[in-house]
Write an enzyme that holds these catalytic residues in place. Structure first.
Site, PDB file in Angstrom:
ATOM      1  N   HIS A  56      77.755  63.364   7.428  1.00 26.11           N
ATOM      2  CA  HIS A  56      77.798  62.583   8.712  1.00 26.11           C
ATOM      3  C   HIS A  56      76.531  62.727   9.372  1.00 26.11           C
ATOM      4  CE1 HIS A  56      82.569  62.743   8.888  1.00 26.11           C
ATOM      5  NE2 HIS A  56      82.148  62.515   7.930  1.00 26.11           N
ATOM      6  N   GLU A  58      75.915  63.650  12.615  1.00 28.20           N
ATOM      7  CA  GLU A  58      76.198  64.964  13.267  1.00 28.20           C
ATOM      8  C   GLU A  58      75.373  66.026  12.383  1.00 28.20           C
ATOM      9  OE1 GLU A  58      79.670  62.717  14.893  1.00 28.20           O
ATOM     10  OE2 GLU A  58      78.753  62.933  12.991  1.00 28.20           O
ATOM     11  N   CYS A  86      84.128  63.704  14.661  1.00 27.15           N
ATOM     12  CA  CYS A  86      85.228  64.350  13.835  1.00 27.15           C
ATOM     13  C   CYS A  86      85.564  65.864  14.040  1.00 27.15           C
ATOM     14  CB  CYS A  86      85.239  64.055  12.468  1.00 27.15           C
ATOM     15  SG  CYS A  86      84.070  64.997  11.556  1.00 27.15           S
ATOM     16  N   CYS A  89      82.622  67.834  12.396  1.00 28.06           N
ATOM     17  CA  CYS A  89      81.366  67.987  13.407  1.00 28.06           C
ATOM     18  C   CYS A  89      81.631  68.738  14.373  1.00 28.06           C
ATOM     19  CB  CYS A  89      80.801  66.560  13.305  1.00 28.06           C
ATOM     20  SG  CYS A  89      80.581  65.611  11.846  1.00 28.06           S
TER      21      CYS A  89
END
Length: 149
Positions: A56, A58, A86, A89
């Protein structure tokens, strides 16, 4: 000179990263990590490119930022991300002791806030809805392009 507290400026930079993800057929989430008034990481989702469900935006930013600083904590940094993180993260943000989180669009399906628990470090400041419409529209456009009706 850039105002280090101009959230709109930095979110626009994160949106540029999200657009790069869109062009790569990745879910268009972008992030920039800022320390002081300097962007130390520019990242976007790479889950398809790297064939890695954890890639991701992040996570990429945390890795790049800690490498840049030579330290595992990001206490003096702000993460600007186009979509609410999410749970994974948010957990990573906890472990990095992220100083501040600024996100654009809320994630009504996978956002960390859906748990009803604060998964972030207790010292992390949070601000949402920065350029929310622009951030949300990019993700909506991406998923509309995926639907073949």
């Amino acid at each position: 000179m850039i105002n280090p507290y101009d959230d709109t400026y930095y979110m626009k930079e994160a949106l540029k990263e999200a657009e790069k993800a869109f062009e790569k057929d990745e879910v268009p989430v972008g992030a920039v990590l800022v320390c002081g008034d300097k962007i130390i990481a520019r990242t976007h989702n790479l889950t398809e490119t790297l064939n890695d469900a954890t890639a991701h935006a992040e996570m990429q930013a945390f890795t790049a930022g800690t490498h840049f600083l030579g330290a595992k904590y990001l206490k003096n940094c702000t993460l600007y991300v186009t979509l609410e993180p999410c749970v994974m993260c948010a957990g990573a943000a906890y472990w990095t002791q992220l100083g501040r989180l600024v996100y654009g669009a809320s994630d009504d399906k996978r956002g960390y806030s859906l748990t009803g628990k604060n998964l972030l470090h207790p010292t992390t400041e949070v601000k949402g809805s920065v350029l929310e419409e622009e951030c949300s529209n990019l993700i909506t456009e991406f998923f509309k392009s995926k639907r073949k009706w």
